[in-house]
Design a protein around this motif. Structure first.
Motif, short mmCIF file in Angstrom:
data_model
loop_
_atom_site.label_atom_id
_atom_site.label_comp_id
_atom_site.label_asym_id
_atom_site.label_seq_id
_atom_site.Cartn_x
_atom_site.Cartn_y
_atom_site.Cartn_z
N GLU A 367 14.86 -15.63 -27.29
CA GLU A 367 13.80 -14.64 -27.08
C GLU A 367 12.43 -15.27 -27.31
O GLU A 367 11.50 -15.08 -26.53
N SER A 368 12.31 -16.04 -28.40
CA SER A 368 11.03 -16.68 -28.71
C SER A 368 10.62 -17.65 -27.62
O SER A 368 9.47 -17.67 -27.17
N GLY A 369 11.58 -18.48 -27.18
CA GLY A 369 11.28 -19.44 -26.13
C GLY A 369 10.90 -18.78 -24.82
O GLY A 369 9.98 -19.22 -24.12
N SER A 370 11.59 -17.69 -24.49
CA SER A 370 11.31 -16.99 -23.23
C SER A 370 9.93 -16.35 -23.26
O SER A 370 9.15 -16.47 -22.30
N VAL A 371 9.61 -15.66 -24.36
CA VAL A 371 8.30 -15.01 -24.46
C VAL A 371 7.19 -16.05 -24.49
O VAL A 371 6.14 -15.89 -23.86
N ALA A 372 7.43 -17.17 -25.22
CA ALA A 372 6.42 -18.22 -25.28
C ALA A 372 6.18 -18.84 -23.91
O ALA A 372 5.04 -19.21 -23.59
N ALA A 373 7.23 -18.94 -23.10
CA ALA A 373 7.06 -19.49 -21.76
C ALA A 373 6.20 -18.59 -20.89
O ALA A 373 5.51 -19.05 -19.98
#
Length: 411
Positions: A367-373
């Motif tokens: 989730e963190s990686g997706s939102v950060a992307a």
């Protein structure tokens, strides 16, 4: 909760049991190994792809086996010798980390190979988690169980402090050094568990059926205070967890490099260890449910502070607070589960709680990686912290049974 003895007394009450001492040492060794390899994997993946989403995929590929095997793993743990299951799971993790070492030495490591290996680690952890939870209660008498929970948590935090820092230092010599030492630590962990002699638990072997496999979930659903505690931890860490994005902060925001990344990853564990020692000394004697809700709100606030900081020292302090508040929540949750679960259901209940923990950690990384992307690392962390604060208030209203939990022992 009854009065917890002083630190020295609690040490004697837990560690005078040889089975607990061996189990504790094995847990520390395995956590050291995993924490060291996490630093190397995160840095290597981001260096290879320069894509925040790939950092999230590392967590996703480790979580998917837990999701697929949650019901099977709990049934296996409750119908077989739990020590054998744990040794087998740790042996698979050892083989997986050894493969990272061999692929790195051969110059053949790629993002896809890393994803495959972390999926194998996730498969092993599907069984390791419930087996660990089931064995813990068999290493000490009931009256020593809260102390054992606190000391186990302290040992895990020691590993989470020193593991990333050691991994960052070893990375100076190259990722192969990290994977080689991690493999050796897992070998030692297997040997320690093999020497452990937990109290025998009477088991009634059951045929694998849907009702048997779902018994753990049914038990948790029947206890609203446990369901509230587990689900609150799940969603708070799912939204507010920032560890997957630490390689980005270390390289692009704080400019501290691999060694700084190791220190950043150690900071939450250092804060958690300090809080665990406070809990071991003074305990959570009253209003445990309220303290958990307050701690989750504090976790969200500390996450916001970290997300907005551009100073390495302030960021480190914020991560200390993240770990300290999370430790309070974790202690209340684990003690509730350990004291409430019947022996014959510990594997299945442990499998469900492991799924929740995996979802909060590994799925939270995705989730963190997706939102950060999509929006950038800083907005992703800040929004997650805001979400965690909001969840604490929402759960206080939705789960009054959790809010009313007072004493953890002798309730």
């Amino acid at each position: 909760m009854t009065s917890v003895p002083a630190a020295g007394d609690s040490f004697r009450s837990a560690f005078r049991h040889r089975a607990f001492a061996l189990f504790w040492c094995a847990r520390v060794c395995s956590m050291l190994a995993i924490q060291m390899q996490v630093v190397a994997v995160g840095w290597q993946v981001y260096a290879m792809t320069d894509n925040p989403l790939d950092l999230g995929l590392v967590g996703l590929f480790q979580f998917l086996p837990t999701l697929a095997l949650v019901l099977v793993a709990g049934h296996v743990v409750d119908n077989n010798d739990r020590k054998t299951v744990l040794c087998g799971a740790l042996s698979v993790e050892m083989a997986a980390v050894a493969s990272l070492f061999l692929l790195t030495m051969a110059g053949a490591l790629s993002p896809h190979a890393i994803f495959a290996v972390v999926a194998l680690i996730g498969l092993a952890k599907s069984f390791e988690g419930p087996a660990n939870q089931a064995i813990l209660s068999a290493t000490v008498p009931l009256e020593d169980l809260p102390n054992a929970v606190a000391w186990q948590s302290s040992g895990v935090q020691v590993a989470q402090i020193s593991g990333p820092a050691l991994g960052g230092l070893l990375y100076i010599a190259g990722p192969a050094a990290v994977y080689g030492v991690s493999t050796a630590m897992l070998v030692l962990s297997v040997l320690l568990i093999a020497a452990c002699r937990p109290r025998p638990v009477t088991m009634t072997r059951r045929a694998m059926s849907l009702s048997s496999m779902l018994a753990g979930a049914a038990f948790i659903r029947s206890r609203p205070e446990i369901l509230g505690a587990i689900s609150l931890d799940l969603f708070a860490v799912l939204l507010g967890g920032a560890t997957a994005l630490l390689p980005i902060y270390a390289r692009d925001v704080l400019f501290v490099g691999p060694w700084g990344l190791g220190l950043l990853r150690s900071a939450p564990a250092l804060g958690a260890l300090a809080m665990a020692m406070v809990i071991t000394r003074w305990g959570v004697k009253r209003h445990a449910g309220r303290w958990m809700l307050i701690a989750v709100a504090g976790f969200g606030g500390a996450t916001i502070a970290f997300g907005l900081s551009t100073d390495p020292v302030l960021s480190f302090i914020a991560l200390l607070a993240v770990g300290a508040t999370d430790q309070v929540s974790m202690f209340v949750r684990q003690t509730l589960i350990q004291l409430s679960t019947p022996d014959e259901m510990r594997g299945r209940v442990g499998a469900v709680t492991s799924l929740f923990i995996g979802a909060s950690n590994q799925l939270g990384e995705f989730e963190s990686g997706s939102v950060a992307a999509m929006v950038g690392a800083v907005p992703a962390v800040v929004l997650g912290g805001v979400g965690a604060v909001g969840l604490a208030g929402l759960w206080a209203a939705m789960f009054p049974a959790l809010r009313r939990v007072d004493r953890l022992l002798g309730r």
